[in-house]
Design a protein around this motif. Structure first.
Motif, short mmCIF file in Angstrom:
data_model
loop_
_atom_site.label_atom_id
_atom_site.label_comp_id
_atom_site.label_asym_id
_atom_site.label_seq_id
_atom_site.Cartn_x
_atom_site.Cartn_y
_atom_site.Cartn_z
N ASP A 32 24.61 -2.08 26.20
CA ASP A 32 23.16 -2.11 26.01
C ASP A 32 22.73 -1.16 24.90
N ASP A 92 17.98 3.69 24.66
CA ASP A 92 18.63 3.55 25.98
C ASP A 92 19.21 4.88 26.48
N HIS A 118 14.43 2.04 28.75
CA HIS A 118 13.97 1.40 29.98
C HIS A 118 14.27 2.27 31.20
N HIS A 119 14.85 3.45 30.97
CA HIS A 119 15.11 4.36 32.08
C HIS A 119 13.82 5.09 32.46
N ALA A 139 17.50 -1.96 27.70
CA ALA A 139 16.80 -1.47 26.51
C ALA A 139 16.60 -2.63 25.53
N ASP A 169 23.35 -5.34 31.13
CA ASP A 169 22.62 -4.41 31.99
C ASP A 169 22.01 -5.07 33.22
MN LIG Z 1 20.47 0.23 29.42
#
Ligand SMILES: [Mn+2]
Length: 335
Positions: A32, A92, A118-119, A139, A169
């Motif tokens: 990712d 990411d 996206h975390h 991400a 992912d």
């Molecule tokens: Mn990721």
């Protein structure tokens, strides 16, 4: 700053003034982060044709990523390049500790610092802007949203890269968010090839791991506790992989114990159904408990946990099965 507005304003610097950019992956780059960085670099080069983009992979990349890098080549550096950058784009990354020495570099950097992720957001003070969609499964989805907001279309290679990152992912879409599924469909419309993506994401089997799994399965001892099937086996390595395989085979709970270098490691796995019905949490109620009782350390999640101890593999197995019996009812060995 709103997410939509940030997408439109990316890269936040007048593109004709954009000289050199560092796109930074997280440590030990996975598919990712690497493929999202690949697509972001392409986007930056189309937005600012004069700019030079360096891709940074702190501490290198995984075996699978190395394989993917031959299909999606980009020059990468692991350590500090010593260059001066107008813009840093971390992709990411999640935790800033995953930047290795680039954390310090970003802290004192003069260039503009952007996070595309996206975390869950934490420790984002280091960035000037954080473009984060916590509902995205990869991400890559956020990078695709960047393309759309900029009115750009990823070319066939970038579309393929983003699809593969997204599949990687999202466990091949099994846990993808609605937005992830929509992005995947859009990427297919742009020319990404789904069978090719699946094939390229396949890892070479690890001989030792395969052998451990097959031997572990061959030697499995099965117990019944009420309606639950408990599978147990002894293997010297890859205990976690073997335990997961026993769950794939249909066991409700798997206990895999093995000794190496004078230490016994016990891996435990259970199905979600087992957790929901019995309420038994392997991490706190079994692994931690066993580590306390036998001496050692352990813990983990409710359906995936492990502990290590100085007692032998059979003693550790016995004690773990007794503990499970206390929690779900007496275990009866099946012949
Ligand atoms: Mn990721």
């Amino acid at each position: 700053m709103s997410f939509e507005k940030d997408l439109k304003e990316f890269p936040f610097i007048e593109t004709r003034k954009l000289g050199r950019v560092a796109v930074i992956c997280h440590r030990n780059a996975d598919a990712d982060t690497y493929l999202s960085a690949y697509a972001v670099s392409k986007l930056l080069r189309s937005l600012a044709p004069g700019c030079k983009v360096d891709v940074i992979t702190p501490g290198g990349m995984t075996v699978l990523t190395k394989k993917l890098s031959s299909k999606f080549p980009q020059e990468t550096s692991e350590g500090d390049t010593g260059e001066k950058y107008d813009l840093f784009v971390a992709v990411d990354v999640g935790d800033i500790e995953l930047l290795n020495e680039w954390k310090g570099r970003l802290e004192k950097a003069e260039g503009f610092r952007v996070l595309v992720d996206h975390h869950p957001m934490r420790d984002v003070k280091i960035y000037d802007r954080a473009i984060v969609d916590e509902s995205a499964t990869s991400a890559a989805e956020v990078v695709y949203a960047l393309y759309r907001a900029k009115g750009m279309v990823p070319d066939a290679q970038a579309s393929q890269a983003l699809l593969e990152a997204l599949l990687f992912d999202s466990s091949h879409l099994a846990i993808a968010s609605p937005g992830g599924v929509r992005a995947a469909a859009a990427l297919l419309d742009l020319g990404a090839d789904l069978p090719a993506a699946r094939k390229e994401l396949r890892s070479e089997p690890d001989y030792g791991e395969v052998l451990a799994k097959l031997k572990g399965a061959q030697r499995t001892v099965i117990y019944k506790a009420g309606d639950w099937l408990v599978a147990s086996t002894l293997v010297g390595s890859f205990q976690a992989h073997v335990a997961r395989s026993l769950i794939y085979l249909g066991a409700d709970v798997a206990v895999v114990s093995g000794e190496s270098d004078g230490e016994t490691r016990v891996s435990l796995r259970a199905t979600q159904r087992f957790l929901e019905t019995t309420g038994v949490k392997l991490g706190t109620q079994v692994a931690e408990e066993m580590a306390r009782k036998l001496g050692g350390h352990g813990g983990g999640h409710s359906t995936a946990a492990s502990f290590s101890t100085g007692v032998g593999e059979e003693e550790a197995m016995e004690a773990t099965l007794v503990r499970l019996g206390e929690l779900v009812g007496a275990l009866k060995k099946l012949d």
